[in-house]
Design a protein around this motif. Structure first.
Motif, short mmCIF file in Angstrom:
data_model
loop_
_atom_site.label_atom_id
_atom_site.label_comp_id
_atom_site.label_asym_id
_atom_site.label_seq_id
_atom_site.Cartn_x
_atom_site.Cartn_y
_atom_site.Cartn_z
N ILE A 133 -25.10 62.73 44.73
CA ILE A 133 -24.60 63.75 45.34
C ILE A 133 -24.85 65.10 44.89
CG2 ILE A 133 -22.07 64.94 45.44
CD1 ILE A 133 -20.73 62.30 45.45
N THR A 134 -25.27 65.10 43.33
CA THR A 134 -25.86 66.66 43.03
C THR A 134 -27.26 66.87 43.64
OG1 THR A 134 -24.31 66.16 40.92
CG2 THR A 134 -26.21 67.62 40.73
N ILE A 135 -27.93 65.72 43.47
CA ILE A 135 -29.35 65.97 44.23
C ILE A 135 -29.41 66.46 45.72
CG2 ILE A 135 -31.37 64.80 44.76
CD1 ILE A 135 -30.93 63.03 42.20
N ALA A 136 -28.37 65.73 46.23
CA ALA A 136 -28.11 65.99 47.76
C ALA A 136 -27.86 67.44 47.87
CB ALA A 136 -27.30 64.99 48.54
N LEU A 137 -26.95 67.81 47.25
CA LEU A 137 -26.43 69.23 47.53
C LEU A 137 -27.50 70.27 46.94
CD1 LEU A 137 -22.84 68.83 46.44
CD2 LEU A 137 -23.69 69.18 48.91
#
Length: 586
Positions: A133-137
């Motif tokens: 999720i962190t990479i995606a955002l």
């Protein structure tokens, strides 16, 4: 920062403590079963289809086993590397958005907060999901940045990260990033901008996402018919295939609190929110300073602040209307670390106040630890720690349920961890007080305090090892004459016995919880037995072994008779019995 993360997480992943009963050993067993069976599509436990979760975490553990062998640390390695990667990505995100100082702070906050350590002691997937999720955002925000010359690359990275997040924990891996992004774009008034969608490449990104995330779901559906069921209820004896259980039951009905079987509990909403002050400790004392950050200016830092705020709000609001466990909100920790890291770097008046608060809390902790040590220093500590605990099984459906088992007498078994924790608290108190005027030095003192404290926690988990896991019972079983294993209660109750003994088990009155649904699948093995079955098997000339909670022994004596239970091993308040005395009389 990476040094702190490595010292904490790589320094705490060796055994003991061994893999615990419940989720911990279950994940490793599923991975081992995939290797043994060659079926990497449908997870199995005890021969029963286990359809509720995606397979990427099992694949990661299985690959680690194939490379390094089936060791406890190899089972934990994918999670530990993911946690360190999460801290590094958070540091890089903050460095890109704010600067090096803020980046270091954000990574340090995440690496040394209580929650991330606490919820990575067992093999749950939340930290790995949070990495995706962190990479995606971050990739989404970089794709939208006017100064970014490769927006397509970052848009595709975002799509790939979401796909892997879905393969880790289902649709939440895409619902969270997309929902947070939509809220952010609406608030920042970029949702209806053509430039936004030109830079995000939603169509080609969606195709990449589908190419990665869809194949396993299709294969799992085809291999576990019926293919499509949409009923909103199920009862024992009904089997609707993979599609219904995974999509309808595990996503829709779980969100509504109607998931079948209902083998979980929920944390009260206010407590779920308030506990973040604990999970973020010690850095939660800096949260008030984050209020004064800029969320409106159009520069990169304010855009990151706004995204972090949307990130936190969306996830907390989502779980406010759903069932919650303490660790469900781990995906917001990087967002909180971004804001806290940025606020800490400002070194304003609140930072000095926070240093004094931390000094006071650490000093109070040192005093409390000293008092507890004084009270238990001469107390006897016979056997293992289970002798001093009081079981509360009604609380065990919560992640922190075993905390209620502690008694004052149990701390007599924890003298060394208490001493180390006291040293950590003393370092934190002195460091924050002496360097209360220097934010950077006080932050480092606090980080050192937490690193030492986490290793004290690991020492405590070693003491708790025979209570939270059943490795001694498994070892006794392996060293005993051959025989069939019977487990009292659900599979999860003694999953570590099954893992370490490397054998399946018959489950006495255990057709409940996670294996209940799969047990009705066509071709599922007949591994569930009732009282009459147990009595019949126990009277045979063949050797059988029964692993059982101490609290369930009276029920076994009622069915089998006390004289029929031959003790093999007792550990952690639980027992291994056999139906025939060994030839040597033991």
């Amino acid at each position: 920062m990476i040094v702190f993360a490595a010292i904490i997480f790589l320094g705490c992943f060796f055994s003991p403590p061994h893999l615990q009963d419940d989720v911990d050993a279950v994940q490793a067993t599923i991975a081992r079963n995939m290797i043994a069976s060659g079926d990497w599509v449908t997870p199995h436990l005890n021969g029963v289809p286990y359809l509720e979760k995606p397979p990427l975490k099992y694949w990661a553990i299985a690959i680690s086993f194939l490379i390094f062998g089936q060791h406890d640390w190899a089972a934990r390695l994918p999670l530990m590397l993911s946690v360190i990667a999460l801290c590094w990505v958070t540091m890089r995100f903050a460095t890109w958005a704010y600067g090096k100082k803020e980046g270091f702070n954000a990574g340090l906050v995440l690496a040394t907060c209580v929650g991330l350590f606490l919820f990575t002691r067992i093999l749950i997937v939340e930290a790995m999901l949070t990495l995706g999720i962190t990479i995606a955002l971050w990739a989404m925000l970089r794709a939208l940045d006017p100064e970014e010359i490769h927006p397509r690359r970052w848009a595709y990275i975002s799509a790939i990260a979401m796909a892997f997040a879905v393969l880790l924990k289902g649709l939440i891996g895409v619902v969270f990033p997309v929902g947070i992004a939509v809220v952010y774009l609406l608030i920042s008034r970029k949702f209806f901008s053509r430039e936004t969608w030109r830079r995000l490449h939603p169509i080609s990104g969606a195709l990449i996402f589908l190419a990665i995330a869809v194949p396993w779901h299709v294969l799992a559906t085809l291999r576990n018919p019926p293919y499509f069921e949409f009923t909103f209820q199920s009862i024992p004896g009904e089997y609707h295939g993979f599609f219904w259980y995974y999509f309808m039951n595990e996503h829709v009905l779980r969100f509504l609190g109607r998931r079948y079987p209902h083998d979980y509990n929920t944390v009260p909403r206010f407590l779920f929110w308030a506990l973040h002050l604990v999970w973020l400790f010690p850095w939660s004392v800096y949260l008030p300073a984050a209020v004064k950050l800029d969320y409106k200016t159009a520069d990169r830092a304010s855009r990151a602040n706004l995204l972090a705020l949307c990130w936190i709000g969306f996830v907390l609001l989502f779980f406010t209307f759903s069932t919650t466990q303490e660790y469900y909100s781990v995906p917001i920790y990087p967002a909180l670390a971004l804001l806290i890291g940025a606020a800490m770097a400002r070194e304003n008046g609140w930072s000095r106040v926070a240093n004094k608060i931390l000094a006071a809390i650490a000093a109070a902790a040192a005093i409390v630890i000293s008092v507890v040590l004084a009270k238990v220093w001469t107390m006897p500590a016979p056997g293992d720690i289970s002798n001093a605990l009081v079981q509360h099984p009604e609380l065990y459906t919560l992640s922190m349920g075993h905390m209620g088992d502690l008694t004052l007498a149990s701390f007599a078994y924890l003298r060394l961890p208490l001493i180390v924790a006291g040293v950590a608290a003393l370092i934190g108190a002195l460091g924050n007080w002496i360097w209360r005027g220097s934010s950077r030095k006080a932050i480092l003192a606090t980080a050192i305090m937490m690193a030492i404290f986490f290793h004290a926690a690991r020492l405590a988990l070693v003491v708790f090892d025979p209570y939270l896991g059943s490795r001694p019972l498994a070892d006794a079983l392996v060293q005993s004459p051959p025989g069939k294993l019977i487990e009292a209660d659900a599979y999860y109750a003694f999953s570590s016995v099954i893992y370490y003994a490397k054998r399946d088990a018959l489950l006495w009155n255990g057709r409940i919880n996670n294996l209940q649904y799969g047990s009705y699948a066509p071709g599922a093995p007949k591994v569930f037995i009732d009282d009459d079955d147990l009595k019949t098997l126990w009277q045979r000339s063949d050797s059988y072994y029964l692993v059982i909670y101490g609290s369930s022994v009276p029920a076994a004596k009622k069915v089998l008779g006390a004289e029929a239970l031959v003790l093999v091993k007792e550990s952690g308040g639980n027992y291994l019995f056999t139906n025939h005395p060994f030839a040597n009389g033991n």
